[in-house]
Each structure stands twice: as structure tokens, then as C-alpha cells.
Design a protein around this motif. Sequence first.
Motif, PDB file in Angstrom:
ATOM      1  N   GLU A   9       0.806  -1.214   0.000  1.00  0.00           N
ATOM      2  CA  GLU A   9       0.000   0.000   0.000  1.00  0.00           C
ATOM      3  C   GLU A   9       0.838   1.262   0.000  1.00  0.00           C
ATOM      4  O   GLU A   9       0.319   2.372  -0.041  1.00  0.00           O
ATOM      5  N   THR A  10       2.168   1.163   0.087  1.00  0.00           N
ATOM      6  CA  THR A  10       3.009   2.343  -0.043  1.00  0.00           C
ATOM      7  C   THR A  10       3.340   2.623  -1.500  1.00  0.00           C
ATOM      8  O   THR A  10       3.904   3.653  -1.818  1.00  0.00           O
ATOM      9  N   SER A  11       3.011   1.691  -2.400  1.00  0.00           N
ATOM     10  CA  SER A  11       3.312   1.866  -3.816  1.00  0.00           C
ATOM     11  C   SER A  11       2.245   2.719  -4.478  1.00  0.00           C
ATOM     12  O   SER A  11       1.099   2.739  -4.040  1.00  0.00           O
ATOM     13  N   PRO A  12       2.620   3.429  -5.553  1.00  0.00           N
ATOM     14  CA  PRO A  12       1.641   4.280  -6.244  1.00  0.00           C
ATOM     15  C   PRO A  12       0.780   3.474  -7.210  1.00  0.00           C
ATOM     16  O   PRO A  12       0.797   3.697  -8.416  1.00  0.00           O
ATOM     17  N   ALA A  13       0.026   2.503  -6.673  1.00  0.00           N
ATOM     18  CA  ALA A  13      -0.733   1.589  -7.528  1.00  0.00           C
ATOM     19  C   ALA A  13      -1.996   2.259  -8.047  1.00  0.00           C
ATOM     20  O   ALA A  13      -2.752   2.877  -7.296  1.00  0.00           O
ATOM     21  N   VAL A  32      -4.551   3.085  -4.805  1.00  0.00           N
ATOM     22  CA  VAL A  32      -4.508   2.313  -3.575  1.00  0.00           C
ATOM     23  C   VAL A  32      -4.559   3.246  -2.373  1.00  0.00           C
ATOM     24  O   VAL A  32      -3.905   4.277  -2.330  1.00  0.00           O
ATOM     25  N   GLY A  33      -5.398   2.880  -1.399  1.00  0.00           N
ATOM     26  CA  GLY A  33      -5.529   3.666  -0.188  1.00  0.00           C
ATOM     27  C   GLY A  33      -6.586   4.751  -0.255  1.00  0.00           C
ATOM     28  O   GLY A  33      -6.948   5.330   0.774  1.00  0.00           O
ATOM     29  N   GLU A  34      -7.119   5.028  -1.440  1.00  0.00           N
ATOM     30  CA  GLU A  34      -8.143   6.053  -1.595  1.00  0.00           C
ATOM     31  C   GLU A  34      -9.517   5.397  -1.688  1.00  0.00           C
ATOM     32  O   GLU A  34      -9.701   4.459  -2.465  1.00  0.00           O
ATOM     33  N   PRO A  35     -10.516   5.870  -0.933  1.00  0.00           N
ATOM     34  CA  PRO A  35     -11.833   5.214  -0.941  1.00  0.00           C
ATOM     35  C   PRO A  35     -12.643   5.441  -2.206  1.00  0.00           C
ATOM     36  O   PRO A  35     -13.471   4.612  -2.574  1.00  0.00           O
ATOM     37  N   ALA A  36     -12.420   6.570  -2.883  1.00  0.00           N
ATOM     38  CA  ALA A  36     -13.224   6.896  -4.065  1.00  0.00           C
ATOM     39  C   ALA A  36     -12.363   6.845  -5.320  1.00  0.00           C
ATOM     40  O   ALA A  36     -11.162   7.150  -5.280  1.00  0.00           O
ATOM     41  N   ALA A  69      -0.442   4.270 -19.580  1.00  0.00           N
ATOM     42  CA  ALA A  69       0.926   4.016 -19.105  1.00  0.00           C
ATOM     43  C   ALA A  69       1.041   4.158 -17.591  1.00  0.00           C
ATOM     44  O   ALA A  69       1.978   3.622 -16.990  1.00  0.00           O
ATOM     45  N   ALA A  70       0.094   4.854 -16.957  1.00  0.00           N
ATOM     46  CA  ALA A  70       0.151   5.053 -15.509  1.00  0.00           C
ATOM     47  C   ALA A  70      -0.457   3.891 -14.734  1.00  0.00           C
ATOM     48  O   ALA A  70      -0.258   3.781 -13.523  1.00  0.00           O
ATOM     49  N   LEU A  71      -1.200   3.015 -15.408  1.00  0.00           N
ATOM     50  CA  LEU A  71      -1.872   1.913 -14.726  1.00  0.00           C
ATOM     51  C   LEU A  71      -0.862   0.871 -14.251  1.00  0.00           C
ATOM     52  O   LEU A  71       0.136   0.611 -14.920  1.00  0.00           O
ATOM     53  N   THR A  72      -1.136   0.276 -13.111  1.00  0.00           N
ATOM     54  CA  THR A  72      -0.277  -0.787 -12.590  1.00  0.00           C
ATOM     55  C   THR A  72      -1.013  -2.115 -12.440  1.00  0.00           C
ATOM     56  O   THR A  72      -0.393  -3.134 -12.144  1.00  0.00           O
ATOM     57  N   ARG A  73      -2.337  -2.108 -12.669  1.00  0.00           N
ATOM     58  CA  ARG A  73      -3.116  -3.340 -12.525  1.00  0.00           C
ATOM     59  C   ARG A  73      -4.470  -3.148 -13.195  1.00  0.00           C
ATOM     60  O   ARG A  73      -4.982  -2.040 -13.279  1.00  0.00           O
ATOM     61  N   VAL A  74      -5.043  -4.263 -13.662  1.00  0.00           N
ATOM     62  CA  VAL A  74      -6.412  -4.273 -14.174  1.00  0.00           C
ATOM     63  C   VAL A  74      -7.203  -5.302 -13.381  1.00  0.00           C
ATOM     64  O   VAL A  74      -6.711  -6.410 -13.130  1.00  0.00           O
ATOM     65  N   ALA A  75      -8.412  -4.938 -12.971  1.00  0.00           N
ATOM     66  CA  ALA A  75      -9.324  -5.861 -12.291  1.00  0.00           C
ATOM     67  C   ALA A  75     -10.598  -5.962 -13.100  1.00  0.00           C
ATOM     68  O   ALA A  75     -11.098  -4.961 -13.614  1.00  0.00           O
ATOM     69  N   ASP A 200     -20.870  -2.347  -7.527  1.00  0.00           N
ATOM     70  CA  ASP A 200     -20.320  -0.998  -7.413  1.00  0.00           C
ATOM     71  C   ASP A 200     -18.893  -1.050  -7.934  1.00  0.00           C
ATOM     72  O   ASP A 200     -18.044  -1.731  -7.367  1.00  0.00           O
ATOM     73  N   ILE A 201     -18.605  -0.328  -9.030  1.00  0.00           N
ATOM     74  CA  ILE A 201     -17.303  -0.438  -9.676  1.00  0.00           C
ATOM     75  C   ILE A 201     -16.170  -0.006  -8.755  1.00  0.00           C
ATOM     76  O   ILE A 201     -15.042  -0.505  -8.870  1.00  0.00           O
ATOM     77  N   ALA A 202     -16.450   0.882  -7.806  1.00  0.00           N
ATOM     78  CA  ALA A 202     -15.410   1.285  -6.849  1.00  0.00           C
ATOM     79  C   ALA A 202     -14.984   0.101  -5.987  1.00  0.00           C
ATOM     80  O   ALA A 202     -13.800  -0.029  -5.642  1.00  0.00           O
ATOM     81  N   PHE A 203     -15.939  -0.760  -5.650  1.00  0.00           N
ATOM     82  CA  PHE A 203     -15.601  -1.931  -4.839  1.00  0.00           C
ATOM     83  C   PHE A 203     -14.925  -3.009  -5.689  1.00  0.00           C
ATOM     84  O   PHE A 203     -14.109  -3.779  -5.173  1.00  0.00           O
ATOM     85  N   VAL A 204     -15.239  -3.083  -6.975  1.00  0.00           N
ATOM     86  CA  VAL A 204     -14.482  -3.978  -7.859  1.00  0.00           C
ATOM     87  C   VAL A 204     -13.012  -3.563  -7.849  1.00  0.00           C
ATOM     88  O   VAL A 204     -12.105  -4.407  -7.761  1.00  0.00           O
ATOM     89  N   ALA A 205     -12.765  -2.259  -7.899  1.00  0.00           N
ATOM     90  CA  ALA A 205     -11.386  -1.763  -7.852  1.00  0.00           C
ATOM     91  C   ALA A 205     -10.722  -2.095  -6.524  1.00  0.00           C
ATOM     92  O   ALA A 205      -9.563  -2.520  -6.489  1.00  0.00           O
ATOM     93  N   ARG A 206     -11.442  -1.893  -5.428  1.00  0.00           N
ATOM     94  CA  ARG A 206     -10.861  -2.167  -4.104  1.00  0.00           C
ATOM     95  C   ARG A 206     -10.520  -3.642  -3.940  1.00  0.00           C
ATOM     96  O   ARG A 206      -9.455  -4.001  -3.421  1.00  0.00           O
ATOM     97  N   LEU A 207     -11.407  -4.520  -4.397  1.00  0.00           N
ATOM     98  CA  LEU A 207     -11.120  -5.952  -4.344  1.00  0.00           C
ATOM     99  C   LEU A 207      -9.964  -6.300  -5.274  1.00  0.00           C
ATOM    100  O   LEU A 207      -9.130  -7.157  -4.953  1.00  0.00           O
ATOM    101  N   GLY A 208      -9.913  -5.641  -6.425  1.00  0.00           N
ATOM    102  CA  GLY A 208      -8.829  -5.891  -7.358  1.00  0.00           C
ATOM    103  C   GLY A 208      -7.482  -5.478  -6.821  1.00  0.00           C
ATOM    104  O   GLY A 208      -6.462  -6.129  -7.089  1.00  0.00           O
ATOM    105  N   LEU A 209      -7.440  -4.413  -6.043  1.00  0.00           N
ATOM    106  CA  LEU A 209      -6.186  -3.977  -5.435  1.00  0.00           C
ATOM    107  C   LEU A 209      -5.699  -4.958  -4.378  1.00  0.00           C
ATOM    108  O   LEU A 209      -4.493  -5.082  -4.133  1.00  0.00           O
ATOM    109  N   LEU A 210      -6.632  -5.661  -3.744  1.00  0.00           N
ATOM    110  CA  LEU A 210      -6.279  -6.634  -2.710  1.00  0.00           C
ATOM    111  C   LEU A 210      -5.985  -8.027  -3.267  1.00  0.00           C
ATOM    112  O   LEU A 210      -5.421  -8.859  -2.571  1.00  0.00           O
TER     113      LEU A 210
END
Length: 240
Positions: A9-13, A32-36, A69-75, A200-210
Motif C-alpha cells: 500500500e506504499t506503492s503508487p498503484a 490504492v488507499g483512496e476510498p473513491a 501508461a500510468a496503470l499498474t493493474r487491471v481488475a 459498485d465499480i469502486a468496490f471492484v477496484a478495491r477488491l482488485g487492489l487486494l
Amino acid sequence: MTETAAVDETSPALVLAIDTSLSAVSACVSHVGEPAPIAFESMAMARGHAEALVPLIDRVVSQIDGGFAALTRVAVTIGPGSFTGIRVGVAAARAIGLACKIPVVGVSTLSALAAPAIASGFRPTIVAAIDAHHGNVYVQSFSVDGGTQLGATILSVKEAIRAVGQGPIRLVGSGATMLAIEAWSLGINAEIDEKSMTPDIAFVARLGLLADPVRALPRPFYIRPPDAKPQTNGVIARVE
């Protein structure tokens, strides 16, 4: 929920999340680390996912500095849900991951549906249900800490209510109303969350980050085979 932590979570994901598994086409970019989400867009639609998805993703990603180019992951949601929608979303996610040389992870549609209720701390049981037609539902139930109580499966409405226990329960997803009616007929305390009919696409992102890219693979999760069968009329028999 089954996804396991694998992100520093310290990485700029920055994760691009995609959902086409049900009656909407949605995408967002989250840090990562941002709720919205930093950027998002969602369009309700029963058909036309394939035509709408790529332009929608382009609009969302164009809102962030550095673009793709800024993306680090796709969920991406992998089902259960619409067979066509799932294939469209997974194919797009894999293509972006390959082009950007970044990992792609799959997120269960049922987990994504349940995630907002789990995050709200509802006790004790959250039941995610998707209408599978013909009186059946894709269903999974979760405890308040996100642990699975009933694994993802397809059951009749009557079987599903008996499988999830005596309640109280909160129901999410397009199958929620059918299950609630059955639960009420049995005297079970059931509550419908009408805001959670699609993920909720925001939660898809949160699960994808984990999610762990080694375990959460971007493969369609159908539970049952497609109803459509390949056509055989007019096929010329092979001559050996």
C-alpha cells in the motif's frame, strides 16, 4: 470474500476496474488507499456491452495523468453473470494487461455485490444473489468479516433460502427480491439492499487492489455451462 492481500500500500498503484458481468458497463481508475475512484463511468444496459466498453474505458483512462501508461493493474469481474458480458470484459482486461505489461486479476461478481454491505458492517449474514432465470439464482453468502458461509453455487430460490440459514439476512443483487419473498413466507427476517443490484465499480477496484494475481486469475466463472449450443445444421461432414 476470497481475494487475498498482495499489494504494497506504499506503492503508487493505480487499478483500472472493469465490470460487464450484468446489466451495466462500468469502469473506474482507483488509487490504492483512496476510498473513491479518481475517474469512473457507468452505463446501464441489457445488451451492447461489446460496443460500449472500449470507448467507455478510453474516456475513463483519459481523465488520469499518464493515461494507460500510468496503470499498474487491471481488475475485471469474472462472473457469474451474463455469458457474453463476462467474455467481453475479460477479453478487454486481458488485452489491456498485455499491452501495458501489467497484471490482470479476476473479481467474483458475487463478492463485488456483497462488498458494500460487508464494508458497512451489517450483521450477521450478507447474501448475494443473481437471477439465473427459470426460478434459479447464483448465490453466495458471507459473514460480516467477509468470510464465505455458503460458497458460490446455483440453486432454486427455495433451496437458496434454506441453505443460507434462519436470518436475519441482507440480500443484494438481481435475485434479492425473489429470495426475500421466499424468506418472508417462511418468517425469516430478510432485508433488500436496492442500491446493490449491480456491482459498485469502486468496490471492484478495491477488491482488485487486494487480489493476488497468482490466485485471482482473469478467467470466466460461469458456475453452469452456457444455454446456447453451437449450430450443427449445414455442417459438412469431414471425409477421412
